[in-house]
Design a protein around this motif. Structure first.
Motif, PDB file in Angstrom:
ATOM      1  N   ALA A 421       0.842  -1.198   0.000  1.00 28.57           N
ATOM      2  CA  ALA A 421       0.000   0.000   0.000  1.00 28.57           C
ATOM      3  C   ALA A 421       0.875   1.245   0.000  1.00 28.57           C
ATOM      4  O   ALA A 421       1.980   1.272   0.559  1.00 28.57           O
ATOM      5  CB  ALA A 421      -0.929  -0.002   1.210  1.00 28.57           C
ATOM      6  N   THR A 422       0.372   2.314  -0.626  1.00 25.80           N
ATOM      7  CA  THR A 422       1.097   3.584  -0.704  1.00 25.80           C
ATOM      8  C   THR A 422       0.601   4.549   0.364  1.00 25.80           C
ATOM      9  O   THR A 422      -0.490   4.369   0.916  1.00 25.80           O
ATOM     10  CB  THR A 422       0.917   4.211  -2.091  1.00 25.80           C
ATOM     11  OG1 THR A 422      -0.477   4.441  -2.326  1.00 25.80           O
ATOM     12  CG2 THR A 422       1.481   3.285  -3.173  1.00 25.80           C
ATOM     13  N   ARG A 423       1.422   5.553   0.632  1.00 26.87           N
ATOM     14  CA  ARG A 423       1.094   6.626   1.592  1.00 26.87           C
ATOM     15  C   ARG A 423       0.649   6.035   2.928  1.00 26.87           C
ATOM     16  O   ARG A 423      -0.359   6.418   3.513  1.00 26.87           O
ATOM     17  CB  ARG A 423       0.011   7.521   1.016  1.00 26.87           C
ATOM     18  CG  ARG A 423       0.400   8.144  -0.340  1.00 26.87           C
ATOM     19  CD  ARG A 423      -0.694   9.040  -0.889  1.00 26.87           C
ATOM     20  NE  ARG A 423      -0.898  10.202  -0.040  1.00 26.87           N
ATOM     21  CZ  ARG A 423      -1.975  10.415   0.700  1.00 26.87           C
ATOM     22  NH1 ARG A 423      -2.947   9.506   0.723  1.00 26.87           N
ATOM     23  NH2 ARG A 423      -2.089  11.508   1.442  1.00 26.87           N
ATOM     24  N   VAL A 424       1.433   5.073   3.435  1.00 29.05           N
ATOM     25  CA  VAL A 424       1.084   4.389   4.681  1.00 29.05           C
ATOM     26  C   VAL A 424       1.140   5.350   5.861  1.00 29.05           C
ATOM     27  O   VAL A 424       0.252   5.369   6.721  1.00 29.05           O
ATOM     28  CB  VAL A 424       2.014   3.187   4.909  1.00 29.05           C
ATOM     29  CG1 VAL A 424       1.764   2.554   6.275  1.00 29.05           C
ATOM     30  CG2 VAL A 424       1.803   2.151   3.807  1.00 29.05           C
ATOM     31  N   ARG A 425       2.176   6.216   5.901  1.00 31.87           N
ATOM     32  CA  ARG A 425       2.302   7.137   7.041  1.00 31.87           C
ATOM     33  C   ARG A 425       1.170   8.159   7.061  1.00 31.87           C
ATOM     34  O   ARG A 425       0.662   8.500   8.137  1.00 31.87           O
ATOM     35  CB  ARG A 425       3.649   7.835   6.988  1.00 31.87           C
ATOM     36  CG  ARG A 425       4.832   6.895   7.200  1.00 31.87           C
ATOM     37  CD  ARG A 425       6.150   7.667   7.253  1.00 31.87           C
ATOM     38  NE  ARG A 425       7.279   6.779   7.444  1.00 31.87           N
ATOM     39  CZ  ARG A 425       7.694   6.335   8.625  1.00 31.87           C
ATOM     40  NH1 ARG A 425       7.064   6.726   9.730  1.00 31.87           N
ATOM     41  NH2 ARG A 425       8.727   5.519   8.719  1.00 31.87           N
ATOM     42  N   ALA A 426       0.770   8.629   5.897  1.00 31.05           N
ATOM     43  CA  ALA A 426      -0.331   9.596   5.848  1.00 31.05           C
ATOM     44  C   ALA A 426      -1.633   8.955   6.307  1.00 31.05           C
ATOM     45  O   ALA A 426      -2.433   9.574   7.027  1.00 31.05           O
ATOM     46  CB  ALA A 426      -0.468  10.149   4.425  1.00 31.05           C
ATOM     47  N   LYS A 427      -1.872   7.721   5.911  1.00 31.09           N
ATOM     48  CA  LYS A 427      -3.089   7.030   6.336  1.00 31.09           C
ATOM     49  C   LYS A 427      -3.058   6.732   7.832  1.00 31.09           C
ATOM     50  O   LYS A 427      -4.097   6.736   8.496  1.00 31.09           O
ATOM     51  CB  LYS A 427      -3.250   5.746   5.542  1.00 31.09           C
ATOM     52  CG  LYS A 427      -3.477   5.997   4.046  1.00 31.09           C
ATOM     53  CD  LYS A 427      -3.421   4.708   3.237  1.00 31.09           C
ATOM     54  CE  LYS A 427      -3.567   4.999   1.742  1.00 31.09           C
ATOM     55  NZ  LYS A 427      -3.437   3.793   0.901  1.00 31.09           N
ATOM     56  N   MET A 428      -1.868   6.478   8.369  1.00 26.72           N
ATOM     57  CA  MET A 428      -1.759   6.279   9.812  1.00 26.72           C
ATOM     58  C   MET A 428      -2.100   7.553  10.565  1.00 26.72           C
ATOM     59  O   MET A 428      -2.829   7.527  11.577  1.00 26.72           O
ATOM     60  CB  MET A 428      -0.343   5.803  10.164  1.00 26.72           C
ATOM     61  CG  MET A 428      -0.010   4.396   9.673  1.00 26.72           C
ATOM     62  SD  MET A 428       1.752   3.993   9.809  1.00 26.72           S
ATOM     63  CE  MET A 428       2.053   4.305  11.537  1.00 26.72           C
ATOM     64  N   ALA A 429      -1.596   8.711  10.065  1.00 25.52           N
ATOM     65  CA  ALA A 429      -1.916   9.981  10.716  1.00 25.52           C
ATOM     66  C   ALA A 429      -3.403  10.284  10.617  1.00 25.52           C
ATOM     67  O   ALA A 429      -4.011  10.815  11.567  1.00 25.52           O
ATOM     68  CB  ALA A 429      -1.089  11.096  10.072  1.00 25.52           C
ATOM     69  N   HIS A 430      -4.017   9.930   9.470  1.00 26.52           N
ATOM     70  CA  HIS A 430      -5.455  10.145   9.312  1.00 26.52           C
ATOM     71  C   HIS A 430      -6.241   9.275  10.296  1.00 26.52           C
ATOM     72  O   HIS A 430      -7.268   9.706  10.853  1.00 26.52           O
ATOM     73  CB  HIS A 430      -5.851   9.818   7.876  1.00 26.52           C
ATOM     74  CG  HIS A 430      -7.317  10.009   7.611  1.00 26.52           C
ATOM     75  ND1 HIS A 430      -7.964  11.228   7.789  1.00 26.52           N
ATOM     76  CD2 HIS A 430      -8.274   9.128   7.189  1.00 26.52           C
ATOM     77  CE1 HIS A 430      -9.253  11.083   7.493  1.00 26.52           C
ATOM     78  NE2 HIS A 430      -9.456   9.815   7.113  1.00 26.52           N
ATOM     79  N   ALA A 453     -10.261  -7.315   5.209  1.00 24.62           N
ATOM     80  CA  ALA A 453     -10.836  -7.236   3.861  1.00 24.62           C
ATOM     81  C   ALA A 453      -9.834  -6.779   2.821  1.00 24.62           C
ATOM     82  O   ALA A 453     -10.134  -6.810   1.617  1.00 24.62           O
ATOM     83  CB  ALA A 453     -12.036  -6.293   3.874  1.00 24.62           C
ATOM     84  N   GLY A 454      -8.662  -6.330   3.258  1.00 23.59           N
ATOM     85  CA  GLY A 454      -7.661  -5.858   2.306  1.00 23.59           C
ATOM     86  C   GLY A 454      -8.001  -4.513   1.694  1.00 23.59           C
ATOM     87  O   GLY A 454      -7.644  -4.242   0.538  1.00 23.59           O
ATOM     88  N   ARG A 455      -8.678  -3.626   2.428  1.00 23.73           N
ATOM     89  CA  ARG A 455      -9.057  -2.306   1.939  1.00 23.73           C
ATOM     90  C   ARG A 455      -8.119  -1.271   2.543  1.00 23.73           C
ATOM     91  O   ARG A 455      -8.196  -0.956   3.741  1.00 23.73           O
ATOM     92  CB  ARG A 455     -10.508  -2.001   2.320  1.00 23.73           C
ATOM     93  CG  ARG A 455     -11.499  -2.979   1.701  1.00 23.73           C
ATOM     94  CD  ARG A 455     -12.919  -2.649   2.109  1.00 23.73           C
ATOM     95  NE  ARG A 455     -13.312  -1.299   1.700  1.00 23.73           N
ATOM     96  CZ  ARG A 455     -14.506  -0.774   1.955  1.00 23.73           C
ATOM     97  NH1 ARG A 455     -15.434  -1.483   2.607  1.00 23.73           N
ATOM     98  NH2 ARG A 455     -14.796   0.463   1.570  1.00 23.73           N
ATOM     99  N   PHE A 456      -7.224  -0.754   1.708  1.00 21.85           N
ATOM    100  CA  PHE A 456      -6.198   0.195   2.170  1.00 21.85           C
ATOM    101  C   PHE A 456      -6.223   1.484   1.354  1.00 21.85           C
ATOM    102  O   PHE A 456      -5.229   2.215   1.310  1.00 21.85           O
ATOM    103  CB  PHE A 456      -4.810  -0.456   2.061  1.00 21.85           C
ATOM    104  CG  PHE A 456      -4.708  -1.758   2.789  1.00 21.85           C
ATOM    105  CD1 PHE A 456      -4.724  -1.802   4.177  1.00 21.85           C
ATOM    106  CD2 PHE A 456      -4.607  -2.957   2.089  1.00 21.85           C
ATOM    107  CE1 PHE A 456      -4.642  -3.007   4.842  1.00 21.85           C
ATOM    108  CE2 PHE A 456      -4.522  -4.151   2.751  1.00 21.85           C
ATOM    109  CZ  PHE A 456      -4.543  -4.200   4.139  1.00 21.85           C
ATOM    110  N   ALA A 457      -7.346   1.790   0.677  1.00 24.67           N
ATOM    111  CA  ALA A 457      -7.447   3.048  -0.071  1.00 24.67           C
ATOM    112  C   ALA A 457      -7.594   4.219   0.890  1.00 24.67           C
ATOM    113  O   ALA A 457      -7.793   4.047   2.108  1.00 24.67           O
ATOM    114  CB  ALA A 457      -8.611   2.991  -1.063  1.00 24.67           C
TER     115      ALA A 457
END
Length: 501
Positions: A421-430, A453-457
């Motif tokens: 998955a991309t932008r993992v750090r940004a999604k963690m902050a979100h 479910a494998g949903r990482f968008a």
């Protein structure tokens, strides 16, 4: 008609009063001849209360019966005696012959009866041991090593897989360390591990057992067969231990799940029986052991290696090398010396524990290049040599805040990293921002569902949180892959027009 004991005493009382048989007969209500006969028997030193035996038809043949009983050492049967007497002219019944043979056998045994002298042990002198059949653990046979300190009546029971020489040495060493000293004599049965043969009735000691006795300062002795003085105590210990430790319908004890459970049961049994007063001494054996320890000599610091096998050093990976093959050992023995010996088709590993020498592992023999590694020896390394899941360890404040949400956050990070998955750090902050508004529990739950479910968008986490806020429990989780599609499909068109009909 014979007189009863009371009537005879009345006759004696009347005769002593009147000193006349005729007068005493009138007082006692019997014949004067009876009074005279009873008085004559008493004056002659006989027993007037014993009814005189009448002559029997077998009396002329009693000498022959005695001869037959003596020649057979009291083993001949009465019917065989009757056959021989009948051939000699005896015409009486077999019942009379049986009675005569029984009386003569009883008299023959009375003159040859063995008399046992009570065994009075001294403190610190005798330690007896023997083997008993133990319960089955996992369908496998076990044995109980039972030791008995004669003076204090202190008992030690140790379970074992076999009764080989190595196991015997380990059990003796453990027993001596439990009682806190070594006695003068070690007394046991004439097993092959102790007595290799008998020459002219003299037991020949096993040379390694002689070395064992010299090492511990004890003399190894074997008991005389069928001798209660030297075997009664330890056989009673075996009997009591088996009655309590072996599952039967009498004690309603369940089967043992493991050998370690059997070891714990033996320790608890020893603590219980040694703490209660003994029937003979009325004192708990544990209390008498404190007195007997003053008469025991010290046990060497190192165990004796007779029969234990070859010495090995446990490496950092909890394995030892025997015959160019690595075998695993339980935790807690790294850097320690252990002993290895081959027992049948197995390798037995013995180590020094808190209760002396004990078997710590047993492996089936293997060949070079095929190590024997037991999974239970490495509880902190599940999965064997397969791929291991990474363990998230926060190194920054942002990572610590995200992983602090819960297990769902840990699972999301592992799955997201594995899928690229991309932008993992940004999604963690979100996710941390959402947790500040919606609560950590809901966001952590949503992260767990997203990982499953494998949903990482970018918007998947918020959508799952909104779905959870609707108070509708999630149904079957659909994994987003090529086998499943998010499109509703065309199955709904099949019902078109049904309402109009």
């Amino acid at each position: 008609m014979s007189k009863s004991d009371r009537e005879i005493m009345e006759i004696f009382e009347a005769f002593d009063l009147t000193r006349c048989a005729w007068s005493a007969a009138q007082l006692a209500g019997c014949d004067a001849k009876t009074v005279a006969r009873c008085a004559a028997i008493r004056d002659a030193g006989g027993d007037p209360f014993v009814r005189p035996r009448r002559p029997r038809s077998i009396d002329p043949f009693l000498a022959k019966v005695e001869e037959l009983v003596d020649r057979s050492r009291g083993r001949i049967r009465a019917d065989k005696v009757h056959e021989r007497l009948a051939a000699m002219g005896y015409g009486g019944s077999e019942r009379t012959g049986r009675r005569a043979v029984a009386e003569i056998k009883q008299a023959w045994r009375a003159g040859r009866r063995r008399v046992w002298r009570p065994w009075v042990p001294e403190p610190g002198m005798w330690l007896q041991f023997d083997w008993g059949e133990g319960p089955r653990v996992g369908g496998r046979r076990t044995l109980l090593f039972c030791a008995w300190l004669a003076w204090s009546r202190f008992r030690v029971v140790i379970p074992a897989w076999d009764q080989s020489l190595g196991t015997l040495v380990a059990c003796i060493d453990a027993t001596l360390r439990v009682i806190g000293g070594a006695p003068t004599y070690l007394l046991t049965d004439n097993a092959k591990t102790v007595t290799i043969e008998h020459v002219a009735g003299v037991p020949v000691r096993h040379p390694q057992m002689v070395q064992l006795g010299r090492y511990y300062g004890c003399t190894v002795q074997t008991c005389v067969p069928y001798d209660p003085e030297s075997k009664g105590g330890v056989e009673a210990t075996v009997k009591i231990a088996k009655a309590d430790l072996v599952p039967t319908s009498a004690n309603l004890r369940g089967e043992y799940a493991s050998f370690a459970e059997l070891e714990r049961a033996c320790v608890c049994w020893c603590e219980r029986v040694n703490a209660r007063p003994h029937r003979e001494t009325k004192v708990p054996p544990a209390d008498r052991l404190a007195t007997e320890r003053e008469h025991l000599h010290a046990v060497p610091a190192e165990p004796h290696g007779v029969g234990l096998g070859e010495e090995r050093l446990v490496d950092e990976d909890q394995t030892i090398r025997f015959g160019s093959v690595r075998y695993s050992t339980p935790s807690g023995h790294i850097g320690q010396r252990v002993w290895c010996r081959v027992q049948g088709e197995e390798l037995v590993i013995v180590a020094r524990t808190g209760r002396g020498l004990a078997e710590i592992a047993r492996h089936a023999l293997s060949t070079p290049g095929n190590p024997r590694i037991a999974e239970e020896h490495y509880p902190d390394h599940p999965g064997g040599n397969g791929p291991r899941q990474p363990r998230p360890r926060p190194r920054t404040a942002e990572e610590a805040a995200f992983l602090g949400l819960g297990e769902g956050a840990h699972r999301w990070l592992i799955e997201a990293a594995a899928t690229g998955a991309t932008r993992v750090r940004a999604k963690m902050a979100h996710a941390v921002e959402l947790a500040a508004h919606l609560g950590s529990d809901r966001v952590d739950h949503a992260l767990g569902l997203a990982a499953l479910a494998g949903r990482f968008a970018d918007d998947d986490l918020a959508a799952i949180c909104d779905h959870l806020a609707a108070e509708s429990p999630p149904g079957d989780v659909v994994i987003a892959d090529e086998a499943h599609s998010a499109q509703p499909g065309t199955s709904g068109w099949a019902r078109l027009g049904e309402a109009a009909r």
